[in-house]
Design a protein around this motif. Structure first.
Motif, PDB file in Angstrom:
ATOM      1  N   ARG A  70       0.807  -1.106  -0.054  1.00 29.67           N
ATOM      2  CA  ARG A  70       0.046   0.023   0.029  1.00 29.67           C
ATOM      3  C   ARG A  70       0.848   1.290   0.179  1.00 29.67           C
ATOM      4  NH1 ARG A  70      -5.265  -0.622   1.045  1.00 29.67           N
ATOM      5  NH2 ARG A  70      -5.376   1.314   2.004  1.00 29.67           N
ATOM      6  N   LYS A  71       1.988   1.110   0.438  1.00 22.19           N
ATOM      7  CA  LYS A  71       2.992   2.396   0.530  1.00 22.19           C
ATOM      8  C   LYS A  71       3.241   2.956  -0.779  1.00 22.19           C
ATOM      9  CE  LYS A  71       7.413   3.770   2.366  1.00 22.19           C
ATOM     10  NZ  LYS A  71       8.687   3.514   3.051  1.00 22.19           N
ATOM     11  N   GLU A  72       3.435   2.239  -1.805  1.00 25.29           N
ATOM     12  CA  GLU A  72       4.060   2.810  -3.224  1.00 25.29           C
ATOM     13  C   GLU A  72       2.833   3.518  -3.731  1.00 25.29           C
ATOM     14  OE1 GLU A  72       4.221  -0.045  -6.579  1.00 25.29           O
ATOM     15  OE2 GLU A  72       4.052  -1.452  -5.076  1.00 25.29           O
ATOM     16  N   PHE A  73       1.533   3.425  -3.409  1.00 23.21           N
ATOM     17  CA  PHE A  73       0.300   3.893  -3.742  1.00 23.21           C
ATOM     18  C   PHE A  73      -0.297   5.071  -2.927  1.00 23.21           C
ATOM     19  CE2 PHE A  73       0.298  -0.192  -5.800  1.00 23.21           C
ATOM     20  CZ  PHE A  73       0.347   0.174  -7.159  1.00 23.21           C
ATOM     21  N   GLY A  74       0.658   5.298  -1.834  1.00 26.98           N
ATOM     22  CA  GLY A  74       0.149   6.366  -0.971  1.00 26.98           C
ATOM     23  C   GLY A  74      -1.034   6.188  -0.143  1.00 26.98           C
ATOM     24  N   LYS A  75      -1.417   4.879   0.050  1.00 28.28           N
ATOM     25  CA  LYS A  75      -2.659   4.650   0.756  1.00 28.28           C
ATOM     26  C   LYS A  75      -2.463   4.529   2.283  1.00 28.28           C
ATOM     27  CE  LYS A  75      -4.455   1.614  -3.050  1.00 28.28           C
ATOM     28  NZ  LYS A  75      -5.283   0.351  -3.458  1.00 28.28           N
ATOM     29  N   ILE A  76      -3.382   4.646   2.783  1.00 31.06           N
ATOM     30  CA  ILE A  76      -3.645   4.403   4.571  1.00 31.06           C
ATOM     31  C   ILE A  76      -2.794   3.237   4.683  1.00 31.06           C
ATOM     32  CG2 ILE A  76      -4.905   4.244   6.491  1.00 31.06           C
ATOM     33  CD1 ILE A  76      -7.027   6.082   4.956  1.00 31.06           C
ATOM     34  N   ARG A  77      -1.987   3.233   5.764  1.00 29.52           N
ATOM     35  CA  ARG A  77      -1.320   2.014   6.365  1.00 29.52           C
ATOM     36  C   ARG A  77      -1.375   1.633   7.702  1.00 29.52           C
ATOM     37  NH1 ARG A  77       4.378   1.608   4.900  1.00 29.52           N
ATOM     38  NH2 ARG A  77       4.172  -0.402   5.546  1.00 29.52           N
ATOM     39  N   SER A  78      -2.263   2.555   8.335  1.00 29.99           N
ATOM     40  CA  SER A  78      -2.310   2.265   9.716  1.00 29.99           C
ATOM     41  C   SER A  78      -3.960   1.942  10.115  1.00 29.99           C
ATOM     42  CB  SER A  78      -1.618   3.535  10.582  1.00 29.99           C
ATOM     43  OG  SER A  78      -2.659   4.712  10.682  1.00 29.99           O
ATOM     44  N   ILE A  79      -3.883   1.156  10.987  1.00 27.97           N
ATOM     45  CA  ILE A  79      -5.380   0.921  11.742  1.00 27.97           C
ATOM     46  C   ILE A  79      -5.948   2.425  12.173  1.00 27.97           C
ATOM     47  CG2 ILE A  79      -6.847  -0.150  13.429  1.00 27.97           C
ATOM     48  CD1 ILE A  79      -4.891  -2.689  12.966  1.00 27.97           C
ATOM     49  N   LYS A  80      -5.011   3.201  13.101  1.00 21.41           N
ATOM     50  CA  LYS A  80      -5.571   4.264  13.607  1.00 21.41           C
ATOM     51  C   LYS A  80      -6.030   5.321  12.333  1.00 21.41           C
ATOM     52  CE  LYS A  80      -4.415   8.401  16.262  1.00 21.41           C
ATOM     53  NZ  LYS A  80      -3.083   9.287  16.595  1.00 21.41           N
ATOM     54  N   LYS A  81      -5.316   5.363  11.400  1.00 18.65           N
ATOM     55  CA  LYS A  81      -5.672   6.356  10.311  1.00 18.65           C
ATOM     56  C   LYS A  81      -6.981   5.637   9.500  1.00 18.65           C
ATOM     57  CE  LYS A  81      -1.548   8.902   9.395  1.00 18.65           C
ATOM     58  NZ  LYS A  81      -1.804  10.366   9.372  1.00 18.65           N
ATOM     59  N   LEU A  82      -6.971   4.528   9.316  1.00 13.80           N
ATOM     60  CA  LEU A  82      -8.216   3.902   8.836  1.00 13.80           C
ATOM     61  C   LEU A  82      -9.391   4.027   9.660  1.00 13.80           C
ATOM     62  CD1 LEU A  82      -9.500   1.974   6.737  1.00 13.80           C
ATOM     63  CD2 LEU A  82      -8.708  -0.004   8.097  1.00 13.80           C
ATOM     64  N   LYS A  83      -9.481   3.855  10.780  1.00 14.79           N
ATOM     65  CA  LYS A  83     -10.444   4.168  11.705  1.00 14.79           C
ATOM     66  C   LYS A  83     -10.931   5.563  11.678  1.00 14.79           C
ATOM     67  CE  LYS A  83     -10.053   0.310  15.056  1.00 14.79           C
ATOM     68  NZ  LYS A  83      -9.724   0.128  16.431  1.00 14.79           N
ATOM     69  N   GLU A  84     -10.086   6.555  11.566  1.00 12.58           N
ATOM     70  CA  GLU A  84     -10.241   8.025  11.576  1.00 12.58           C
ATOM     71  C   GLU A  84     -11.106   8.135  10.294  1.00 12.58           C
ATOM     72  OE1 GLU A  84      -6.559  10.090  11.786  1.00 12.58           O
ATOM     73  OE2 GLU A  84      -6.281   9.703  14.034  1.00 12.58           O
ATOM     74  N   SER A  85     -10.452   7.507   9.242  1.00 13.81           N
ATOM     75  CA  SER A  85     -11.361   7.738   7.890  1.00 13.81           C
ATOM     76  C   SER A  85     -12.408   7.183   7.789  1.00 13.81           C
ATOM     77  CB  SER A  85     -10.266   7.360   6.909  1.00 13.81           C
ATOM     78  OG  SER A  85      -9.307   7.930   6.487  1.00 13.81           O
ATOM     79  N   LEU A  86     -12.636   5.902   8.473  1.00 15.89           N
ATOM     80  CA  LEU A  86     -13.920   5.282   8.484  1.00 15.89           C
ATOM     81  C   LEU A  86     -15.127   6.204   9.281  1.00 15.89           C
ATOM     82  CD1 LEU A  86     -13.129   1.652   8.801  1.00 15.89           C
ATOM     83  CD2 LEU A  86     -14.057   2.712   6.683  1.00 15.89           C
ATOM     84  N   SER A  87     -14.661   6.667  10.406  1.00 14.79           N
ATOM     85  CA  SER A  87     -15.615   7.474  11.252  1.00 14.79           C
ATOM     86  C   SER A  87     -15.910   8.932  10.529  1.00 14.79           C
ATOM     87  CB  SER A  87     -14.996   7.608  12.535  1.00 14.79           C
ATOM     88  OG  SER A  87     -13.868   8.640  12.664  1.00 14.79           O
ATOM     89  N   LYS A  88     -14.829   9.595   9.735  1.00 19.73           N
ATOM     90  CA  LYS A  88     -15.294  10.809   9.226  1.00 19.73           C
ATOM     91  C   LYS A  88     -15.890  10.763   7.877  1.00 19.73           C
ATOM     92  CE  LYS A  88     -12.136  14.846   7.796  1.00 19.73           C
ATOM     93  NZ  LYS A  88     -10.984  15.261   7.426  1.00 19.73           N
ATOM     94  N   TRP A  89     -15.774   9.808   7.160  1.00 22.47           N
ATOM     95  CA  TRP A  89     -16.539   9.773   5.840  1.00 22.47           C
ATOM     96  C   TRP A  89     -17.303   8.535   5.902  1.00 22.47           C
ATOM     97  CZ3 TRP A  89     -11.192  11.063   5.247  1.00 22.47           C
ATOM     98  CH2 TRP A  89     -10.903  12.507   4.874  1.00 22.47           C
ATOM     99  N   GLU A  90     -18.377   8.412   4.909  1.00 22.26           N
ATOM    100  CA  GLU A  90     -19.181   7.266   4.691  1.00 22.26           C
ATOM    101  C   GLU A  90     -18.609   6.626   3.397  1.00 22.26           C
ATOM    102  OE1 GLU A  90     -21.166   4.210   4.669  1.00 22.26           O
ATOM    103  OE2 GLU A  90     -21.705   5.455   6.345  1.00 22.26           O
ATOM    104  N   LEU A  91     -17.735   5.535   3.784  1.00 23.42           N
ATOM    105  CA  LEU A  91     -16.905   5.071   2.565  1.00 23.42           C
ATOM    106  C   LEU A  91     -17.378   3.413   2.247  1.00 23.42           C
ATOM    107  CD1 LEU A  91     -13.504   5.886   3.757  1.00 23.42           C
ATOM    108  CD2 LEU A  91     -14.988   6.996   2.089  1.00 23.42           C
ATOM    109  N   LEU A  92     -18.409   3.000   3.207  1.00 24.08           N
ATOM    110  CA  LEU A  92     -18.863   1.725   2.788  1.00 24.08           C
ATOM    111  C   LEU A  92     -20.202   1.482   2.135  1.00 24.08           C
ATOM    112  CD1 LEU A  92     -17.939   0.310   6.423  1.00 24.08           C
ATOM    113  CD2 LEU A  92     -16.479   0.295   4.273  1.00 24.08           C
ATOM    114  N   THR A  93     -20.692   2.669   1.875  1.00 27.10           N
ATOM    115  CA  THR A  93     -22.038   2.796   1.140  1.00 27.10           C
ATOM    116  C   THR A  93     -21.721   2.512  -0.251  1.00 27.10           C
ATOM    117  OG1 THR A  93     -23.206   4.047   2.811  1.00 27.10           O
ATOM    118  CG2 THR A  93     -24.157   3.941   0.641  1.00 27.10           C
ATOM    119  N   PRO A  94     -22.645   1.463  -1.005  1.00 26.02           N
ATOM    120  CA  PRO A  94     -22.637   1.337  -2.495  1.00 26.02           C
ATOM    121  C   PRO A  94     -23.212   2.578  -2.984  1.00 26.02           C
ATOM    122  CG  PRO A  94     -23.994  -0.653  -1.334  1.00 26.02           C
ATOM    123  CD  PRO A  94     -23.647   0.567  -0.205  1.00 26.02           C
ATOM    124  N   ILE A  95     -22.512   3.074  -4.136  1.00 22.01           N
ATOM    125  CA  ILE A  95     -22.939   4.151  -5.162  1.00 22.01           C
ATOM    126  C   ILE A  95     -24.672   3.686  -5.268  1.00 22.01           C
ATOM    127  CG2 ILE A  95     -22.809   5.433  -7.130  1.00 22.01           C
ATOM    128  CD1 ILE A  95     -20.086   4.287  -7.448  1.00 22.01           C
TER     129      ILE A  95
END
Length: 124
Positions: A70-95
């Motif tokens: 995930r590093k080479e693509f600049g993606k989130i690599r920590s559980i803490k940041k993932l949890k922050e993103s999941l709580s900040k934005w609605e990322l699990l809803t289908p279009i």
């Protein structure tokens, strides 16, 4: 950059490039405008677009997020940041305004996922 991605995908549609695959993390509703613009640009060239939502169980997601690839693509690599993103934005809803194939890939290989997509959309 979103604009560049739109232009590249539209160019591929215009040139009738087959089998283009791209990934993105849809955020509801903030990405709706971009998705609608993408659909408009693809259909303008009489091309097709198929949407697939991949998801996994949270325990597996937490393991995967630490993957070094995930590093080479600049993606989130920590559980803490993932949890922050999941709580900040609605990322699990289908279009909500497109036909979505939703696949739980928790226990599936990439090959099995590809087979399901191919079968569902009747691709060659």
């Amino acid at each position: 950059n979103d604009k560049l991605r739109l232009e590249l995908l539209e160019k591929a549609a215009k040139e009738k490039v087959r089998g283009v695959i791209f990934t993105f993390c849809y955020g509801n509703p903030m990405d709706d405008k971009w998705v609608r613009e993408l659909i408009k640009r693809i259909k303008k060239h009489n091309s097709k677009i198929y949407f697939v939502q991949l998801f996994t169980e949270k325990s597996i997601l937490y393991k995967r997020v630490k993957n070094i690839s995930r590093k080479e693509f600049g993606k989130i690599r920590s559980i803490k940041k993932l949890k922050e993103s999941l709580s900040k934005w609605e990322l699990l809803t289908p279009i909500p305004f497109v036909d979505n194939l939703t696949i739980n890939n928790s226990k599936l290989s990439p090959r099995k996922v590809a087979q399901q997509i191919k079968s569902h959309y009747k691709l060659k």
